[in-house]
Design a protein around this motif. Structure first.
Motif, mmCIF file in Angstrom:
data_model
loop_
_atom_site.group_PDB
_atom_site.id
_atom_site.type_symbol
_atom_site.label_atom_id
_atom_site.label_comp_id
_atom_site.label_asym_id
_atom_site.label_seq_id
_atom_site.Cartn_x
_atom_site.Cartn_y
_atom_site.Cartn_z
ATOM 1 N N LEU A 110 5.050 -34.559 30.941
ATOM 2 C CA LEU A 110 6.354 -34.766 31.582
ATOM 3 C C LEU A 110 6.171 -35.423 32.957
ATOM 4 O O LEU A 110 5.130 -35.304 33.585
ATOM 5 C CB LEU A 110 7.084 -33.434 31.752
ATOM 6 C CG LEU A 110 7.349 -32.656 30.442
ATOM 7 C CD1 LEU A 110 7.771 -31.230 30.737
ATOM 8 C CD2 LEU A 110 8.401 -33.392 29.605
ATOM 9 N N VAL A 111 7.197 -36.177 33.362
ATOM 10 C CA VAL A 111 7.164 -36.832 34.680
ATOM 11 C C VAL A 111 8.377 -36.359 35.488
ATOM 12 O O VAL A 111 9.509 -36.605 35.059
ATOM 13 C CB VAL A 111 7.191 -38.370 34.556
ATOM 14 C CG1 VAL A 111 7.180 -39.007 35.949
ATOM 15 C CG2 VAL A 111 6.046 -38.856 33.728
ATOM 16 N N PRO A 112 8.196 -35.718 36.624
ATOM 17 C CA PRO A 112 6.876 -35.244 37.090
ATOM 18 C C PRO A 112 6.366 -34.075 36.231
ATOM 19 O O PRO A 112 7.138 -33.511 35.464
ATOM 20 C CB PRO A 112 7.185 -34.817 38.516
ATOM 21 C CG PRO A 112 8.614 -34.400 38.514
ATOM 22 C CD PRO A 112 9.301 -35.285 37.531
ATOM 23 N N HIS A 113 5.136 -33.732 36.438
ATOM 24 C CA HIS A 113 4.561 -32.588 35.688
ATOM 25 C C HIS A 113 5.394 -31.347 35.949
ATOM 26 O O HIS A 113 5.911 -31.179 37.045
ATOM 27 C CB HIS A 113 3.125 -32.342 36.122
ATOM 28 C CG HIS A 113 2.218 -33.513 35.917
ATOM 29 N ND1 HIS A 113 0.901 -33.542 36.376
ATOM 30 C CD2 HIS A 113 2.415 -34.706 35.301
ATOM 31 C CE1 HIS A 113 0.351 -34.691 36.044
ATOM 32 N NE2 HIS A 113 1.264 -35.440 35.390
ATOM 33 N N LYS A 114 5.461 -30.536 34.905
ATOM 34 C CA LYS A 114 6.266 -29.333 35.089
ATOM 35 C C LYS A 114 5.493 -28.109 34.642
ATOM 36 O O LYS A 114 4.813 -28.133 33.607
ATOM 37 C CB LYS A 114 7.583 -29.446 34.302
ATOM 38 C CG LYS A 114 8.592 -30.317 34.996
ATOM 39 C CD LYS A 114 9.922 -30.400 34.235
ATOM 40 C CE LYS A 114 10.921 -31.284 34.993
ATOM 41 N NZ LYS A 114 12.132 -31.502 34.160
ATOM 42 N N PRO A 115 5.600 -27.040 35.440
ATOM 43 C CA PRO A 115 4.891 -25.808 35.080
ATOM 44 C C PRO A 115 5.752 -24.904 34.195
ATOM 45 O O PRO A 115 6.960 -24.825 34.396
ATOM 46 C CB PRO A 115 4.622 -25.168 36.442
ATOM 47 C CG PRO A 115 5.738 -25.628 37.308
ATOM 48 C CD PRO A 115 6.236 -26.935 36.773
ATOM 49 N N PHE A 116 5.085 -24.253 33.238
ATOM 50 C CA PHE A 116 5.815 -23.364 32.332
ATOM 51 C C PHE A 116 5.084 -22.048 32.167
ATOM 52 O O PHE A 116 3.867 -21.968 32.307
ATOM 53 C CB PHE A 116 5.925 -24.026 30.935
ATOM 54 C CG PHE A 116 6.823 -25.220 30.900
ATOM 55 C CD1 PHE A 116 8.177 -25.088 30.562
ATOM 56 C CD2 PHE A 116 6.326 -26.494 31.183
ATOM 57 C CE1 PHE A 116 8.998 -26.213 30.518
ATOM 58 C CE2 PHE A 116 7.152 -27.603 31.139
ATOM 59 C CZ PHE A 116 8.504 -27.477 30.812
ATOM 60 N N LEU A 117 5.899 -21.027 31.915
ATOM 61 C CA LEU A 117 5.343 -19.768 31.432
ATOM 62 C C LEU A 117 5.455 -19.847 29.912
ATOM 63 O O LEU A 117 6.569 -19.991 29.389
ATOM 64 C CB LEU A 117 6.158 -18.587 31.943
ATOM 65 C CG LEU A 117 5.961 -18.123 33.392
ATOM 66 C CD1 LEU A 117 7.023 -17.106 33.793
ATOM 67 C CD2 LEU A 117 4.562 -17.546 33.584
ATOM 68 N N LEU A 118 4.313 -19.772 29.238
ATOM 69 C CA LEU A 118 4.349 -19.899 27.791
ATOM 70 C C LEU A 118 4.425 -18.514 27.180
ATOM 71 O O LEU A 118 3.464 -17.749 27.229
ATOM 72 C CB LEU A 118 3.108 -20.641 27.277
ATOM 73 C CG LEU A 118 2.948 -22.102 27.695
ATOM 74 C CD1 LEU A 118 1.716 -22.728 27.031
ATOM 75 C CD2 LEU A 118 4.184 -22.933 27.324
#
Ligand SMILES: *[C@@H]1O[C@H](CO)[C@@H](O)[C@H](O)[C@H]1NC(C)=O
Ligand SMILES: *[C@@H]1O[C@H](CO)[C@@H](O)[C@H](O)[C@H]1NC(C)=O
Ligand SMILES: *[C@@H]1O[C@H](CO)[C@@H](O)[C@H](O)[C@H]1NC(C)=O
Ligand SMILES: *[C@@H]1O[C@H](CO)[C@@H](O)[C@H](O)[C@H]1NC(C)=O
Ligand SMILES: *[C@@H]1O[C@H](CO)[C@@H](O)[C@H](O)[C@H]1NC(C)=O
Ligand SMILES: *[C@@H]1O[C@H](CO)[C@@H](O)[C@H](O)[C@H]1NC(C)=O
Ligand SMILES: *[C@@H]1O[C@H](CO)[C@@H](O)[C@H](O)[C@H]1NC(C)=O
Ligand SMILES: *[C@@H]1O[C@H](CO)[C@@H](O)[C@H](O)[C@H]1NC(C)=O
Length: 742
Positions: free
Chosen positions: A67-75
């Motif tokens: 993804l742009v910008p990078h995105k943080p996730f809780l998986l």
């Protein structure tokens, strides 16, 4: 200039990026990325699914770099991803929102997302949904929204409205019209579901409000607008999901308090590192703790080496206005020498001591001056007082005070009221020698009227400078005068010796002066008859004779210091050669007085020719030229026999002899006058058997024919005021005139 500025900017940017790098080192584990896109990921969270960068797998963050910008996730699961928008190092995580929504048409649901249900599942993560930082909101005109956790705790709200206009009034508030809210959120929830329901399936509102929506979101982030009811619902939802996050609380030491964490038996081990403090985290059934840096320290409390001292002085936020000293956990501000203050930019800063010093110094100086002036004036007054006292003592001594005090006490019994007065007594008595108290002035000095404390009226004679050699004689006079109780001698009440020149205090009798009368009645017929004249003369001569003989020590009754016109006429011409006054000087003066009585001329008169200016010369010349009858007052010429007048003139001539030794004594004068008086009185002797009676009558009715007039300020003879008497007023005046020394 421009180049300099650019260089400065460059250097600053470099420093700033260096600062970021150094601080970034305390965010994530070394070797681990600190950011995913725009989001900083602080340890104990770590990017990566291998757990290398995080405290434990539950803190793993998946950063989707596709993804742009990078995105943080809780998986959570392969499908359940929570997008993280922010992680703070104080225990807060923000995630992208999920929304419950349903749309209706003709009373039927036409569109819904997961049947209107949205869920957040944090199961087995060190996270809970914050019940304090979030609020549950529903938007629509026929909504019944519910929020519930896995344990069955539920809450909700109802939003209705009749029209858009209806809701406009409630713009920006969620009051129940078009929008409702509830802050009652299940505590410590890890799984939460929101559901948007309806009461009437939007049957009468779907035209302007086809869809309803409900969501849990950070407080104060969503602001209701009536437009939200009717506008494109997809846009509305996107906007909410994009801008209004859900707040989660994160913690460490899952299922452990700080205390439990510190125990050796702790499963995960105590996580808080050096220079930190531990705070328990309890939310519902969830337990954990958090670490934080102690004040004055900074860094990541979960990351080795713990929190480090903040060098407050190094930063541009240096709190000190002048010099700053960093100490472990704190700092010290100090002021340069000669300055004071707390040195804080925030506080009193540093200010020069000079102003304070100047104030102190000037205060000190003024106090000093004050004290000094008080001291000086005190010393001045003391010394002045002492000096004055010494002076008084000196004068007292000089004026024969000791001699007098020796003389007086032995006679104290006989003298009821004679005494030595103090300067203060007389000062008070004369109202500080007030001008209007002056009774008269003459060559001898000034006579003041005074009132003693006991109310007695006195005449105070302030003589001019006294001759030192006369002191003994003066004392004798005082002693004798205070002793004498002769009817013709005025009473001397006392004296004051503390002044340079002694002050004499006499009895005061406020009657007119004889010489007023003598000169006033010149050429007229008055009470001053021949008989009265001769009687006066006899009495005066007797008094003087008494004075001369009464005392063993001769009394000299002359003013010897100053010669002025007023007294010159009476003065013994011998005195001009010898400067000595004798008893015969008194005889001369008495002769002048007799001449005055006979002629009613003044002892010195400018009206006469130069050679006759002196009465004595005038009289003797007339006698020599045998024109005595011309100068003798016509009243006397009428009343007296020529023989008697010639007899008296002869006596006068003898008294006025240039040589004192040829003058008769006062005793002889008195005898002659007594004889003359007897001859004069003889024709009427049968009428007035009692001489005293006659005198009394005369005193009452003839000497004071009108009301007695005090002659204040009289110029020729103040002593007339001093020496006077009730019934012998004239005689005493005569004597005083003779008697006017000091
Ligand atoms: C994220 O960062 C990029 C550039 O790094 C920036 O263009 C963008 O606006 C940022 N996004 C947010 C939501 O801050
Ligand atoms: C990362 O984002 C891409 C692009 O949207 C997506 O295809 C991919 O599934 C995402 N990866 C994960 C693990 O969700
Ligand atoms: C929103 O909630 C639904 C229902 O649980 C879920 O299927 C969906 O994936 C969630 N969307 C996001 C973006 O979390
Ligand atoms: C909808 O409008 C109709 C007609 O005005 C009315 O009869 C009905 O009660 C309304 N229904 C509700 C739920 O308000
Ligand atoms: C209130 O609602 C109206 C109509 O939708 C809108 O134009 C206006 O900007 C809103 N006012 C505020 C303060 O939000
Ligand atoms: C925490 O405690 C609960 C109940 O006591 C337990 O089910 C859960 O496994 C524990 N979690 C951890 C990480 O120990
Ligand atoms: C606390 O901080 C100081 C200064 O940064 C450091 O020297 C000290 O080692 C720290 N204490 C602990 C227990 O880590
Ligand atoms: C300045 O003063 C305020 C209030 O006293 C305080 O809260 C603040 O921390 C101070 N700032 C500094 C840099 O000391």
């Amino acid at each position: 200039m421009q180049i300099q500025k650019q260089a400065f900017t460059l250097i600053f940017s470099c420093l700033f990026s260096m600062l970021l790098i150094t601080t970034s080192n305390s965010i994530a584990k070394s070797g681990c990325p600190t950011k995913c896109g725009n989001v900083t990921i602080p340890y104990p969270f770590g990017i990566g699914l291998d757990g290398e960068c995080s405290l434990s797998p539950t803190y793993n963050i998946y950063c989707n770099t596709s993804l742009v910008p990078h995105k943080p996730f809780l998986l959570r699961t392969t499908t359940d991803h929570l997008e993280i928008t922010h992680i703070s190092n104080t225990g807060i995580m923000r995630i992208r929102n999920n929304i419950s929504t349903r749309c209706y048409q003709d009373g039927e649901v036409v569109e819904s997302m997961s049947r209107g249900i949205a869920a957040i599942n944090l199961f087995n993560l060190p996270l809970v949904i914050s019940d304090t930082k979030n609020i549950f909101t529903a938007v629509g005109c026929d909504e019944m929204a519910i929020i519930a956790d896995a344990n069955g705790h539920a809450s909700g709200c109802i939003a209705t409205c009749a029209s858009i206009e209806d809701a406009v009034e409630y713009n920006s508030t969620c009051s129940g019209i078009g929008c409702c809210q509830t802050a009652t959120i299940p505590k410590g929830a890890t799984i939460i579901a929101t559901n948007i329901g309806t009461v009437f399936n939007h049957v009468n509102v779907s035209e302007f409000n086809p869809c309803g929506a409900a969501f849990l979101a950070e407080r104060d982030k969503f602001v209701f607008n009536a437009a939200d009811l009717s506008e494109d619902h997809t846009m509305f939802m996107e906007s909410v999901m994009e801008n209004v996050p859900v707040v989660l609380d994160w913690f460490v030491g899952v299922n452990e308090t700080c205390q439990q964490g510190r125990q050796a038996s702790s499963e995960s081990g105590y996580i808080c590192l050096g220079n930190t403090s531990c705070v328990d985290f309890v939310a519902g059934s969830t337990t954990g703790y958090r670490c934080s840096c102690n004040p004055g320290y900074q860094g990541n409390p979960y990351l080795s080496p713990g929190c480090t001292d903040i060098d407050e002085c190094a930063s541009e936020r240096n709190p000190c206005s002048h010099s700053c000293t960093n100490v472990v956990g704190s700092y010290r501000c100090s002021c340069p020498k000669g300055h004071h203050g707390d040195g804080l930019k925030n506080g009193t800063r540093c200010s020069s001591n000079r102003s304070q010093d100047v104030m102190r110094i000037s205060l000190g100086i003024s106090i000093g001056f004050l004290l000094l002036s008080v001291l000086v004036s005190w010393v001045y007054f003391i010394t002045r007082k002492r000096k004055l006292m010494r002076l008084r003592e000196k004068f007292f001594e000089k004026n024969g005070g000791i001699l007098l005090t020796q003389e007086l006490p032995s006679n104290a019994g006989t003298m009821e009221s004679s005494k030595i007065f103090t300067t203060n007594e007389l000062k008070v008595a004369t109202n500080n020698y007030n001008e209007n108290r002056i009774l008269g002035k003459g060559g001898y000095g000034t006579v003041y009227k005074g009132v003693l404390k006991d109310g007695r009226e006195v005449a105070i004679k302030k003589s001019k400078v006294v001759d030192q050699t006369q002191v003994e004689q003066f004392i004798n006079e005082v002693v004798i005068l205070t002793q004498i109780n002769h009817r013709n001698v005025v009473k001397l009440l006392g004296c004051c010796l503390e002044t340079e020149v002694p002050l004499l205090v006499y009895e005061f009798i406020s009657n007119g002066t004889l010489f007023d009368h003598i000169h006033k009645y010149k050429g007229t017929t008055s009470w001053l008859t021949w008989e009265n004249c001769i009687k006066l003369a006899a009495e005066a001569a007797n008094a003087l004779s008494y004075l001369h003989s009464a005392a063993s020590i001769p009394i000299i009754h002359r003013d010897v210091t100053t010669l002025v016109q007023g007294t010159l006429g009476y003065l013994d011409p011998e005195y001009f050669q010898t400067s000595q006054l004798t008893e015969k000087s008194d005889v001369y003066s008495f002769g002048v007085l007799l001449a005055e009585l006979l002629t009613r001329e003044k002892p010195l008169s400018l009206e006469r020719d130069l050679e006759e200016r002196n009465l004595a010369t005038y009289f003797l010349l007339a006698e020599k030229e045998d024109r005595l009858m011309e100068i003798i007052d016509p009243q006397l010429v009428r009343e007296a026999s020529k023989d008697h007048l010639v007899m008296l003139a002869k006596l006068v001539k003898k008294c006025l002899n240039i040589h004192g030794e040829h003058r008769p004594t006062m005793k002889e004068v008195a005898i002659e006058l007594d004889a003359l008086m007897k001859q004069t009185r003889h024709p009427w002797i049968n009428k007035n058997k009692n001489y005293e009676e006659t005198t009394n009558l005369m005193g009452q009715h003839q000497l004071y024919p009108i009301h007695p007039i005090p002659s204040y300020g009289h110029n020729t003879s103040a002593d007339n005021m001093v020496l006077s008497g009730r019934q012998y007023s004239m005689e005493r005046s005569l004597i005083s005139e003779m008697n006017h020394p000091r």
